[in-house]
Design an enzyme around this catalytic site. Structure first.
Site, short mmCIF file in Angstrom:
data_model
loop_
_atom_site.label_atom_id
_atom_site.label_comp_id
_atom_site.label_asym_id
_atom_site.label_seq_id
_atom_site.Cartn_x
_atom_site.Cartn_y
_atom_site.Cartn_z
N ALA A 192 12.32 52.15 84.64
CA ALA A 192 13.20 51.48 83.69
C ALA A 192 13.32 50.00 84.00
O ALA A 192 13.42 49.17 83.09
CB ALA A 192 14.57 52.13 83.72
N GLU A 221 8.03 46.76 81.42
CA GLU A 221 6.64 47.06 81.06
C GLU A 221 6.35 46.81 79.59
O GLU A 221 5.22 46.65 79.19
CB GLU A 221 6.27 48.49 81.47
CG GLU A 221 6.80 49.59 80.56
CD GLU A 221 8.25 49.96 80.89
OE1 GLU A 221 8.85 49.26 81.72
OE2 GLU A 221 8.77 50.93 80.32
N ASP A 280 -5.23 11.65 60.21
CA ASP A 280 -5.94 10.81 59.23
C ASP A 280 -4.93 10.29 58.23
O ASP A 280 -3.82 10.80 58.16
CB ASP A 280 -6.85 11.70 58.37
CG ASP A 280 -8.08 12.12 59.09
OD1 ASP A 280 -8.41 11.48 60.08
OD2 ASP A 280 -8.71 13.10 58.62
N ASP A 302 -11.87 15.68 59.33
CA ASP A 302 -12.51 16.43 58.25
C ASP A 302 -14.04 16.39 58.29
O ASP A 302 -14.69 17.34 57.97
CB ASP A 302 -11.99 15.97 56.87
CG ASP A 302 -11.91 14.46 56.75
OD1 ASP A 302 -12.54 13.77 57.58
OD2 ASP A 302 -11.23 13.98 55.83
N ASP A 306 -16.24 14.35 63.27
CA ASP A 306 -14.93 14.48 63.92
C ASP A 306 -14.89 15.66 64.87
O ASP A 306 -13.97 15.79 65.67
CB ASP A 306 -13.82 14.69 62.86
CG ASP A 306 -13.54 13.43 62.07
OD1 ASP A 306 -13.82 12.34 62.61
OD2 ASP A 306 -13.05 13.52 60.94
N THR A 325 16.52 50.36 74.32
CA THR A 325 16.80 48.92 74.25
C THR A 325 15.56 48.07 74.44
O THR A 325 15.51 46.94 74.00
CB THR A 325 17.84 48.54 75.31
OG1 THR A 325 17.40 49.05 76.55
CG2 THR A 325 19.18 49.11 74.95
#
Ligand code: ATP
Length: 945
Positions: A298, A302, A344, A655, A659, A763
């Site tokens: 518990a 995990e 740009d 673009d 580049d 939980t």
């Protein structure tokens, strides 16, 4: 996958032969139905990665975990005890633990599948596409759907989608380094090869995985999928698997560390019980052993790695819906810590809706407000101020020349609306000409024979045209950045005459350009030259000299409204915004000032300025400058390097194909979804589907919020686990003090093994996951970026975890004491009832804690209703807890006993202590940090909704 059936190598067969063999029409391509048939028959054009493991194997993998082994051992112990005790009733503990093991594995499996599906969906969004002609129509399809015989259309920046035989080329250069190692782009042609050649020499072929560096072409697909040359070497290449992100690695480390610590604690608890209490018989021993195992299981968080990947994956999906397509989960984290956004200008910060505002020629300046088109390419208003005379003649040449040296198209749709196709800068010329009413004559008069393409390095382009009105005289028409084009001009057109371009005129033209640029207009000039006989045979670029300058246009490209707001938001969040553009320095400076990137009057630094700087001076310049103009792609790379050397996390847009190196080098390379080339998209980590700067800032915001949410889940899970461990540990150690004794002398525990596993299951999953989709609680854009080395769990968070855990344990043990006879507070209930109350307090304390964990600083009551998932998870948990307390067969399974109403109420009240404690903690924290910040304006945390 498929390969041309013929035994002959496609490079040794002529274009017509290839087309015939593959059933392709060289004008109309394949029929769509035939392409679909071939796709079904040959399979997708993919180099197969390792196939996904079968579902049952993936589920089974969840059982291969040290914690599950521990639980399996627990099942064995419980079963053995039941057997030894004479098989009375059912082996309840063993059954409950077995059910919990299965539920845990199923939950983990479902979460993993969700995360994987999200990543797979992203893969589809970022799939590489190819242009093909089918049924006579050009279309763009995912490259995976290419089939044998498809007629590929290639352009600059395209990623070649399959191996194909070229049938038509126009100065095609292909970057084949990925395949042949050759770093220079290879010039291609269509001529059939006489003999079989090595791969690098097959100049009439293009290959999958390479990129078009320049020019255009058509080619017939001759091999797809694993049959391509790339497919042949792909076996040697590792399939790219998603690597764990830095955060996932950190959490993994924490998990391992906690795992060890918890096992040690569990051993101590077991040893303490054995020492302190009077352990008798197998029943006692199994109870203690089961408790030790359950506590270990518990307390290890995990569920964390699974929750982490789900939260990241869901965040990535949310971003994709908002036009920011992130290719890797790790980029989400990097985005959150971005300290510089280098963008740009054209299309990203501006709208890329270009309208020619002014035309300036030797004989004067024309205000051409009537020449324009409104958004979406519709021409809206008529009427211009142009009239006959030298200015008019010059204007016709400027607009006509610009239209000729261009690849855009202006078309009237069926509804009679004008629409543009292609580069908006070029379309602006066509639109202006259309308004002037001179387009038709120009089209009839000239015929294009060659193109000298535009590149961001050259900043100009030309076309060679035959002039039908002058005996098909060839003319070179050029348009480009004024300062660049002017270097190639030695004459100027005035009305119908041509005069020498002296220094005085040159200065005047440059002054005109400055005037236009200062008004935030984008400038382009036009020039031309009739070619001498025989000259046309020369290589394209060699013809661009001794040009006759005609004039300059000023194009308005309004800034995007949302860009200004986004820039302010980024600046408030401590992120520096930089503009890097190929445009004129004055235009760039003016637009940068208008958008609030720099103060008005701040000059831009140009590529030439940068070239003149040595390394230290360059670093200083980059620190001080936020507008760069007339830069070439290689400058972008240098700027990224300098910014990173200075400790920045850099997001950079691009673009064009050139580049790509800068995008690769940046921490977050961002490609434009609409105008970006395929190669840039491949190099980028994020694709902006709408090309909009504001989307980048939105993505940074999301990145920060996702990181925050992960911290919330961590805070919640760790403090809850701490509460469980401390409850059991202190309960055992302080058993005498709180009256935790059994009259029969049997071993007594504050919580049973199955109860601890129940809390864990309840939980760890719902509320922790719900926290992953929490709306922003703190103002995520009012604080500086997270440092790249800043940890997800810092010492402050550890302190908080320890404090909240301790309070939770105390509330739980106090409840136990309250209902048990003896101890600090004398009660009258039996052990099962008191333990059930304590168990319920611990569950409820964790649920209250989920509200605390939503912020380290802001009150849990702010925006308390804003996360509906959290409320659902809490509601579900409450129902299950009521069931476990009141349903008889669950009483048996979990060792619980029904509680009276007043007990329920006091359980809720006790559990809420954790909330009040946390509120106090936050108030103190805010007070201290407020004092620390003195009188400096610290942005107050803002409320959610
Ligand atoms: P950004 O880099 O911000 O996208 P940009 O589009 O202005 O801006 P480039 O495309 O490199 O950057 O263009 C640089 C310059 O080249 C422009 O300022 C313009 O003068 C000129 N130019 C742009 N497009 C063309 C074109 N299609 N033909 C000729 N010249 C052009």
């Amino acid at each position: 996958m498929a390969k041309a059936a013929s035994n002959e190598d496609p490079s040794t067969v002529d274009a017509a032969g290839i087309a015939k063999a593959l059933g392709t029409d060289l004008d109309r391509g394949l029929a769509a139905a035939e392409a679909a048939r071939r796709l079904a028959e040959d399979g997708p054009n993919e180099i197969r990665a390792a196939p996904r493991a079968a579902a049952w194997r993936r589920l089974a993998a969840h059982f291969r975990d040290p914690l599950i082994y521990l639980l399996l051992a627990a099942i064995l112990i419980a079963t053995a005890a039941w057997l030894l005790e004479g098989r009375v009733g059912w082996p309840v503990d063993a059954i409950v633990i077995a059910v919990i093991v299965v539920l845990n594995a199923v939950l983990g499996f479902v979460q993993e599948a969700r995360a994987e599906n999200a990543v797979a969906a992203l893969g589809r969004l970022t799939a590489v596409t190819s242009s093909v002609i089918r049924d006579g129509h050009a279309m763009r399809i995912p490259s995976a759907q290419l089939v044998l015989g498809d007629l590929l259309v290639l352009g600059e920046g395209d990623a070649v989608g399959a191996d194909a035989r070229l049938v038509q080329v126009s100065t095609l250069r292909v970057q084949e380094a990925s395949l042949t190692g050759e770093s220079e782009a290879v010039l291609k042609d269509t001529a059939t090869l006489g003999t079989l050649s090595a791969l690098a020499d097959k100049v009439n072929m293009v290959f999958k995985g390479t990129a078009v560096a320049q020019g255009t072409a058509r080619a017939v697909v001759t091999a797809t999928g694993a049959d391509t040359e790339m497919g042949a070497i792909a076996e040697m290449l590792e399939a790219t698997r998603e690597q764990p992100t830095p955060l996932q690695r950190e959490v993994g480390q924490i998990g391992r560390m906690l795992g060890t610590a918890v096992v040690v604690i569990a051993l101590i608890v077991v040893a303490t019980i054995l020492l302190v209490q009077d352990v008798r018989g197998t029943r006692d021993i199994t109870t203690v052993l089961l408790l030790g195992v359950s506590l270990a299981v518990a307390a290890v968080p995990e569920g964390l790695p699974a929750i982490l990947s789900v939260v990241l994956a869901m965040g990535v999906q949310r971003m994709a819906r908002r036009n920011a397509i992130v290719k890797r989960l790790s980029s989400v984290e990097t985005l959150g810590s971005a300290s510089v956004i280098a963008s740009d200008k054209t299309g990203t910060l501006t709208r890329s809706e270009m309208t020619i505002e002014r035309v300036m020629t030797a004989s004067g300046s024309t205000r051409a407000t009537g020449i324009g088109y409104a958004p979406h390419g519709r021409i809206e208003h008529q009427g211009d101020e142009l009239s006959a005379g030298p200015v008019f003649t010059e204007n016709i040449v400027v607009l006509g020349g610009g239209s000729l040296a261009s690849n855009a198209e202006l078309r009237k749709t069926a509804e009679g609306v004008w629409e543009i196709q292609g580069d908006p800068t070029e379309a602006a010329f066509l639109v202006a000409e259309q308004k002037l009413g001179t387009a038709e004559r120009r089209k009839r008069r000239f015929l294009r024979v060659q193109e000298i393409p535009f590149t961001s390095e050259r900043k100009m382009m030309s076309s060679i045209e035959l002039d039908h009105e002058h005996d098909d005289q060839p003319v070179v028409m050029s348009k480009g950045a004024p300062d660049v084009l002017l270097q190639w001009c030695n004459r100027v057109r005035v009305g119908d005459d041509v005069i020498a371009l002296d220094d005085a005129i040159r200065h005047r033209i440059l002054a005109d350009v400055n005037t236009l640029s200062d008004a935030a207009l984008r400038t382009l000039s036009v020039a031309y030259r009739p070619l001498e006989p025989g000259e046309q045979a020369q290589d394209g670029e060699a013809l661009e000299h001794d040009l006759i300058f005609v004039g300059t246009v000023g194009i308005i490209d309004p800034p995007r409204e949302e860009a200004g707001l986004a820039i302010r938001e980024a600046q408030r969040a401590g992120i520096r915004v930089i503009m890097i553009t190929g445009d004129h320095p004055r235009t760039a400076a003016r637009i940068a000032a208008d958008l609030g990137i720099v103060a008005p009057g701040t000059p831009a630094l140009t590529g030439l300025d940068l070239d003149a700087l040595d390394e230290p001076a360059f670093m200083d310049a980059v620190r001080a400058t936020s507008v760069y103009a007339r830069v070439a792609p290689q400058h972008k790379l240098r700027i990224v390097d300098a910014l990173q050397a200075d400790g920045n996390v850099v997001a950079m847009t691009g673009d064009g194909i050139n580049d790509a190196p800068a995008l690769k080098a940046a921490d977050i390379g961002i490609a434009m979804g609409r105008t970006g080339t395929e190669v840039t998209k491949e190099a980028a980590r994020m694709i902006l589907a709408d090309d909009n700067f504001a989307t980048i800032v939105q993505a940074v915001r999301e990145g920060r919020a996702i990181f925050d949410n992960i911290r919330k889940s961590l805070r919640y899970l760790l403090s809850s686990n701490m509460g469980e461990v401390l409850t059991v540990f202190l309960g055992v150690v302080l058993a005498g003090v709180i009256g935790l004794t059994d009259p029969t002398g049997a071993v007594v525990l504050p919580l049973l093994a199955t109860q601890i596993l129940w809390i864990n299951l309840l939980t760890d999953s719902g509320p922790a996951l719900a926290m992953g989709v929490d709306p922003e609680t703190d103002d995520v854009m009012a604080r500086p970026p997270r440092g790249p080395n800043e940890r997800a769990i810092d010492s402050r968070m550890w302190m908080n975890v320890a404090g909240v855990g301790a309070v939770m344990a105390m509330a739980t043990l106090l409840t136990l004491d309250m209902y048990l006879p003896g101890g600090l507070i004398a009660g009258t209930h039996d052990l099962d009832n008191a333990r059930t109350a304590a168990f319920t307090v611990l569950v409820f304390a964790q649920l209250f804690n989920s509200f605390n964990a939503r912020s380290a600083t802001t009150s849990a009551f702010r925006g308390v209703f804003s996360n509906k998932w959290l409320w659902c998870a809490i509601g579900f948990s409450v129902v299950l807890q009521v069931a476990v307390v009141h349903v008889p067969f669950l009483n048996l399974a979990f060792g619980t006993a029904p509680l009276a109403l007043d007990q329920w109420l006091s359980c809720v009240a006790m559990a809420s202590i954790v909330l009040w404690f946390s509120e106090l903690w936050k108030i103190t924290g805010r007070f201290i940090s407020g004092q620390g910040a003195g009188r400096k304006a610290v942005p107050a945390p803002t409320a959610v909704d």
